[in-house]
Enzyme design. Structure first.
Site, PDB file in Angstrom:
ATOM      1  N   ILE A 123       0.847  -1.188   0.000  1.00 31.88           N
ATOM      2  CA  ILE A 123       0.000   0.000   0.000  1.00 31.88           C
ATOM      3  C   ILE A 123       0.887   1.244   0.000  1.00 31.88           C
ATOM      4  CG2 ILE A 123      -0.252  -0.152   2.525  1.00 31.88           C
ATOM      5  CD1 ILE A 123      -2.942   1.305   2.231  1.00 31.88           C
ATOM      6  N   SER A 124       0.562   2.204  -0.868  1.00 26.40           N
ATOM      7  CA  SER A 124       1.251   3.490  -0.928  1.00 26.40           C
ATOM      8  C   SER A 124       2.751   3.278  -1.145  1.00 26.40           C
ATOM      9  CB  SER A 124       0.936   4.283   0.339  1.00 26.40           C
ATOM     10  OG  SER A 124       1.268   5.639   0.204  1.00 26.40           O
ATOM     11  N   TRP A 125       3.615   3.739  -0.233  1.00 26.34           N
ATOM     12  CA  TRP A 125       5.060   3.507  -0.346  1.00 26.34           C
ATOM     13  C   TRP A 125       5.360   2.027  -0.482  1.00 26.34           C
ATOM     14  CZ3 TRP A 125       8.848   0.922   2.337  1.00 26.34           C
ATOM     15  CH2 TRP A 125      10.172   1.352   2.184  1.00 26.34           C
ATOM     16  N   THR A 149      -1.384   3.204  -4.797  1.00 31.91           N
ATOM     17  CA  THR A 149       0.028   3.429  -5.090  1.00 31.91           C
ATOM     18  C   THR A 149       0.206   3.857  -6.536  1.00 31.91           C
ATOM     19  OG1 THR A 149       2.234   2.487  -4.716  1.00 31.91           O
ATOM     20  CG2 THR A 149       0.630   1.075  -5.821  1.00 31.91           C
TER      21      THR A 149
END
Length: 296
Positions: A123-125, A149
């Site tokens: 998730i995300s980073w 992401t």
């Protein structure tokens, strides 16, 4: 490639908190040494015989942030969570690192745990790390789930205010500040329930040293997956919110258009619905990870 609509919300109910506590009790948390790097990990055994699922978190977040999701992951699936170096309970490394270094570290972790292959959710980073793992450790990666992401520096960014807010770990340290900025930063459920966001970030997250946060920022400096995505051959599920100030929805469409075996699901919500409303996305994740492989 397909796009589907939203499903009922879970919410931060008493039941959800109890389910998260039960999931934690089933997990074994310990520190392992991979090469010369110490990693704090938590492993929830699975009842099935398939590959485990690696969970790669967002910037600054420790493995506890995944507790609400863990309670809803199919019990047949072994789940491996980890704190990247310098985050949560993993010691600060002596120098900064790159995503390629972390991907190799995850391969070493699988060796330590006796697994030839794994699925990965980022998730995300952590979605950038998941992409790097799938690309540089392709033999070790079976399936990929990318949540909220993008493709790194070559993506459609959020507003300058969003980028500036993400540049510091203050939201993990100051609950009052978190409540003030939650809706504008995360969108979706956070716009109506800033207290829930503060609860997730402050009740479940272990904050590491500030230099650990800086190392995560520098890991992504100059990194992009954009030209390499056509080489990502694993089946990939892309989950993107229609109200995500950090990762605008168009980034999910870019990923889906470039990854050969991708499917896209656009959900109604923001950047952290995976932990605020895990019932919204967990069924899709479970179905994707447990469906028969093509050709069987």
């Amino acid at each position: 490639m397909s796009s589907t609509a939203d499903s009922p919300a879970g919410g931060d109910s008493l039941w959800a908190r109890r389910a998260a506590r039960r999931a934690r009790r089933r997990s074994v948390t310990r520190t392992v040494v991979v090469g010369r790097t110490s990693l704090r990990i938590a492993v929830r055994p699975g009842t099935g015989g398939g590959p485990p699922l690696l969970l790669a978190n967002g910037i600054g977040a420790s493995l506890e942030t995944f507790d609400p999701l863990l309670a809803r992951i199919d019990p047949a699936i072994e789940v491996i969570r980890f704190d990247v170096p310098g985050v949560g309970g993993s010691p600060l490394p002596p120098r900064p690192y790159r995503f390629g270094t972390l991907a190799h570290l995850l391969a070493g972790l699988l060796d330590q745990l006796g697994h030839e292959q794994a699925d990965i959710l980022g998730i995300s980073w952590g979605g950038a790390l998941a992409q790097q793992f799938a690309l540089s450790e392709a033999r070790r990666c079976r399936r990929v789930v990318l949540v909220a992401t993008g493709t790194g520096v070559l993506m459609v960014p959020g507003s300058p205010w969003v980028l500036a807010t993400l540049a510091t770990p203050r939201r993990y340290l100051d609950p009052g500040y978190t409540r003030r900025i939650a809706g504008q930063l995360y969108g979706g459920t956070a716009r109506q329930d800033a207290d829930q966001v503060a609860g997730v970030l402050h009740r479940w997250t272990r904050v590491g040293p500030s230099r650990g946060y800086l190392y995560q920022l520098t890991a992504g400096a100059g990194w992009t997956s954009l030209p390499l995505l056509p080489l990502l051959r694993q089946p990939t599920l892309i989950l993107v919110g229609d109200d995500d100030p950090i990762i605008p929805q168009v980034n999910g469409h870019i990923l889906a258009s470039l990854i050969p075996h991708a499917r896209l699901h656009v959900y109604h919500g923001g950047h952290v619905e995976l932990v605020l409303r895990p019932d919204l996305l967990a069924p899709l994740i479970n179905e994707f990870l447990t469906e028969p492989s093509a050709g069987r």
